[in-house]
Design a protein around this motif. Structure first.
Motif, PDB file in Angstrom:
ATOM      1  N   LEU A  77       0.877  -1.222   0.095  1.00 33.23           N
ATOM      2  CA  LEU A  77      -0.003   0.064  -0.347  1.00 33.23           C
ATOM      3  C   LEU A  77       0.891   1.141  -0.009  1.00 33.23           C
ATOM      4  CD1 LEU A  77      -2.655  -0.954   2.787  1.00 33.23           C
ATOM      5  CD2 LEU A  77      -2.999  -0.942   0.062  1.00 33.23           C
ATOM      6  N   ALA A  78       1.781   1.258   0.786  1.00 28.89           N
ATOM      7  CA  ALA A  78       2.802   2.554   0.970  1.00 28.89           C
ATOM      8  C   ALA A  78       4.012   2.316   1.471  1.00 28.89           C
ATOM      9  CB  ALA A  78       2.146   3.518   1.713  1.00 28.89           C
ATOM     10  N   ASN A  79       4.998   3.231   1.442  1.00 24.51           N
ATOM     11  CA  ASN A  79       6.152   3.083   2.054  1.00 24.51           C
ATOM     12  C   ASN A  79       6.362   4.154   3.195  1.00 24.51           C
ATOM     13  OD1 ASN A  79       7.124   0.909   0.539  1.00 24.51           O
ATOM     14  ND2 ASN A  79       7.685   2.052  -0.979  1.00 24.51           N
ATOM     15  N   LEU A  80       6.780   3.797   4.361  1.00 28.10           N
ATOM     16  CA  LEU A  80       6.781   4.616   5.194  1.00 28.10           C
ATOM     17  C   LEU A  80       8.307   4.734   5.861  1.00 28.10           C
ATOM     18  CD1 LEU A  80       5.607   6.624   7.331  1.00 28.10           C
ATOM     19  CD2 LEU A  80       5.224   4.600   8.891  1.00 28.10           C
ATOM     20  N   LYS A  81       9.036   6.048   5.362  1.00 29.02           N
ATOM     21  CA  LYS A  81      10.191   6.322   6.245  1.00 29.02           C
ATOM     22  C   LYS A  81      10.469   7.074   7.317  1.00 29.02           C
ATOM     23  CE  LYS A  81      14.767   8.339   4.745  1.00 29.02           C
ATOM     24  NZ  LYS A  81      15.085   9.193   3.499  1.00 29.02           N
ATOM     25  N   VAL A  82      10.999   6.821   8.434  1.00 31.08           N
ATOM     26  CA  VAL A  82      10.945   7.634   9.524  1.00 31.08           C
ATOM     27  C   VAL A  82      12.409   7.625  10.015  1.00 31.08           C
ATOM     28  CG1 VAL A  82      10.318   7.458  12.178  1.00 31.08           C
ATOM     29  CG2 VAL A  82       8.900   6.359  10.249  1.00 31.08           C
ATOM     30  N   ILE A  83      12.832   8.885  10.418  1.00 25.85           N
ATOM     31  CA  ILE A  83      13.973   9.173  11.029  1.00 25.85           C
ATOM     32  C   ILE A  83      14.008   9.729  12.301  1.00 25.85           C
ATOM     33  CG2 ILE A  83      16.083  10.751  10.651  1.00 25.85           C
ATOM     34  CD1 ILE A  83      15.319  11.069   7.988  1.00 25.85           C
ATOM     35  N   ASN A  84      14.473   9.091  13.421  1.00 24.17           N
ATOM     36  CA  ASN A  84      14.083   9.507  14.909  1.00 24.17           C
ATOM     37  C   ASN A  84      15.187  10.564  15.101  1.00 24.17           C
ATOM     38  OD1 ASN A  84      16.729   8.041  15.607  1.00 24.17           O
ATOM     39  ND2 ASN A  84      16.064   7.656  17.545  1.00 24.17           N
ATOM     40  N   ARG A  85      15.065  11.182  16.316  1.00 21.19           N
ATOM     41  CA  ARG A  85      15.903  12.107  17.041  1.00 21.19           C
ATOM     42  C   ARG A  85      16.582  11.378  18.428  1.00 21.19           C
ATOM     43  NH1 ARG A  85      12.978  16.186  16.866  1.00 21.19           N
ATOM     44  NH2 ARG A  85      13.553  17.107  15.111  1.00 21.19           N
ATOM     45  N   PRO A  86      17.888  11.339  18.496  1.00 18.73           N
ATOM     46  CA  PRO A  86      18.160  10.526  19.805  1.00 18.73           C
ATOM     47  C   PRO A  86      18.232  11.346  21.040  1.00 18.73           C
ATOM     48  CG  PRO A  86      19.981  11.116  18.379  1.00 18.73           C
ATOM     49  CD  PRO A  86      18.846  11.552  17.499  1.00 18.73           C
ATOM     50  N   THR A  87      16.968  12.141  21.073  1.00 17.88           N
ATOM     51  CA  THR A  87      16.884  12.898  22.276  1.00 17.88           C
ATOM     52  C   THR A  87      16.770  11.964  23.637  1.00 17.88           C
ATOM     53  OG1 THR A  87      15.659  14.376  20.992  1.00 17.88           O
ATOM     54  CG2 THR A  87      15.637  14.825  23.526  1.00 17.88           C
ATOM     55  N   PHE A  88      16.098  10.934  23.224  1.00 19.22           N
ATOM     56  CA  PHE A  88      15.815  10.075  24.712  1.00 19.22           C
ATOM     57  C   PHE A  88      17.384   9.465  25.453  1.00 19.22           C
ATOM     58  CE2 PHE A  88      15.820   5.319  25.786  1.00 19.22           C
ATOM     59  CZ  PHE A  88      15.167   5.480  27.022  1.00 19.22           C
ATOM     60  N   VAL A  89      18.134   9.071  24.324  1.00 14.73           N
ATOM     61  CA  VAL A  89      19.508   8.730  24.741  1.00 14.73           C
ATOM     62  C   VAL A  89      20.109   9.735  25.394  1.00 14.73           C
ATOM     63  CG1 VAL A  89      21.532   7.542  23.878  1.00 14.73           C
ATOM     64  CG2 VAL A  89      19.324   6.949  22.999  1.00 14.73           C
ATOM     65  N   TYR A  90      20.254  11.073  24.731  1.00 11.92           N
ATOM     66  CA  TYR A  90      20.959  12.149  25.181  1.00 11.92           C
ATOM     67  C   TYR A  90      20.808  12.551  26.723  1.00 11.92           C
ATOM     68  CZ  TYR A  90      23.404  12.984  20.903  1.00 11.92           C
ATOM     69  OH  TYR A  90      24.027  12.869  19.651  1.00 11.92           O
ATOM     70  N   GLU A  91      19.294  12.541  26.835  1.00 11.03           N
ATOM     71  CA  GLU A  91      18.809  12.955  28.045  1.00 11.03           C
ATOM     72  C   GLU A  91      19.109  11.847  29.242  1.00 11.03           C
ATOM     73  OE1 GLU A  91      14.491  13.355  27.644  1.00 11.03           O
ATOM     74  OE2 GLU A  91      14.768  15.362  26.621  1.00 11.03           O
ATOM     75  N   LYS A  92      18.877  10.652  28.834  1.00  5.87           N
ATOM     76  CA  LYS A  92      19.229   9.601  30.032  1.00  5.87           C
ATOM     77  C   LYS A  92      20.669   9.544  30.067  1.00  5.87           C
ATOM     78  CE  LYS A  92      15.176   7.849  30.761  1.00  5.87           C
ATOM     79  NZ  LYS A  92      14.503   7.664  31.933  1.00  5.87           N
ATOM     80  N   LEU A  93      21.591   9.781  29.061  1.00  5.85           N
ATOM     81  CA  LEU A  93      22.914   9.554  29.271  1.00  5.85           C
ATOM     82  C   LEU A  93      23.611  10.905  29.904  1.00  5.85           C
ATOM     83  CD1 LEU A  93      25.395   7.685  28.621  1.00  5.85           C
ATOM     84  CD2 LEU A  93      25.690   9.032  26.342  1.00  5.85           C
ATOM     85  N   TRP A  94      23.061  12.105  29.702  1.00  4.33           N
ATOM     86  CA  TRP A  94      23.218  13.193  30.188  1.00  4.33           C
ATOM     87  C   TRP A  94      23.043  13.051  31.673  1.00  4.33           C
ATOM     88  CZ3 TRP A  94      26.770  16.989  30.616  1.00  4.33           C
ATOM     89  CH2 TRP A  94      26.307  18.068  31.397  1.00  4.33           C
TER      90      TRP A  94
END
Length: 245
Positions: A129-146
């Motif tokens: 039906l369709a192709n879905l392309k998603v690009i995430n933002r690693p905010t979760f990792v940065y916040e937890k790591l910081w």
């Protein structure tokens, strides 16, 4: 540099070295663990999105599909999504605003966490039906790591302060016999003979104390003998012979 300062400096250097190694290991382990968690969450969200979008793509309802995409991906964890319909060749591209954060840029550069990018095909009954392309933002990792990094640094700093204070007290107590020997040596150089030093509880200093006491006794005896000889010489007044002519 005094022996006390040198011991304290070496102790601080060893502690800092060990702390840096432990911090690096913990940072690397936490970073990899958070990246793995991010990947799992990304895959789960992507699977949920394909399941939610499938009914609307079957009816070519792209407006409702866009609404579903915003509900799922419009948060600080994603950069953009692109939905391309296979049947109509229409495309829906959404870019999400980057939220403000208090994470320093140097820390993000040091962490160097790459965003995840995936493209999946949405189908129904084996029909694409369709192709879905998603690009995430690693905010979760940065916040937890910081946050984790700040906690580790605070703990290491606290332990370092406690360790240095404790070592400074211990070193001062340990070096008391050496300070006593130092003062006695200065007095000895000024011909002031102190009492015999007590034997130290530290085996390494016992020989030094013993030799120092022996030297002190010998010098005291020597100076006492010289003082007696001087007094004897001064008490003997020579008689003058007088001639009467």
């Amino acid at each position: 540099m005094t022996l006390y300062k040198q011991l304290l400096t070496w102790s601080m250097g060893i502690f800092i070295t060990i702390s840096v190694v432990l911090f690096a290991l913990e940072f690397h382990h936490t970073r990899n663990d958070l990246i793995e968690q991010q990947t799992v969450r990304f895959d789960d969200t992507l699977n949920a999105a394909t399941f939610a979008l499938s009914p609307y793509l079957q009816g070519d309802d792209l407006e409702e599909a866009q609404t579903i995409i915003k509900k799922i991906f419009d948060n600080h964890n994603y950069q953009s999504t692109t939905l391309i319909s296979i049947t109509s060749s229409e495309a829906i591209k959404l870019n999400f605003k980057e939220p403000k954060n208090s994470i320093p840029s140097w820390f993000m550069t040091l962490s160097n966490i790459k965003p995840i990018q995936k493209t999946v095909q949405i189908s129904s009954n084996w029909q694409p039906l369709a192709n879905l392309k998603v690009i995430n933002r690693p905010t979760f990792v940065y916040e937890k790591l910081w946050n984790n990094t700040k906690s580790i640094l605070f703990a290491l700093t606290f332990c370092g302060v406690i360790l240095i204070v404790g070592l400074s007290i211990v070193f001062r107590r340990i070096l008391v016999p050496l300070q006593i020997i130092q003062v006695s040596a200065q007095n000895l150089a000024n011909n002031k003979f102190d009492e015999v030093l007590e034997t130290s509880k530290y085996r390494e200093l016992n020989d030094v104390v013993s030799v120092f006491n022996q030297i002190t006794k010998q010098l005291r005896t020597h100076f006492e003998q010289q003082s007696e000889e001087k007094q004897t010489t001064c008490s003997c007044v020579p008689r003058s012979s007088i001639r009467i002519g």
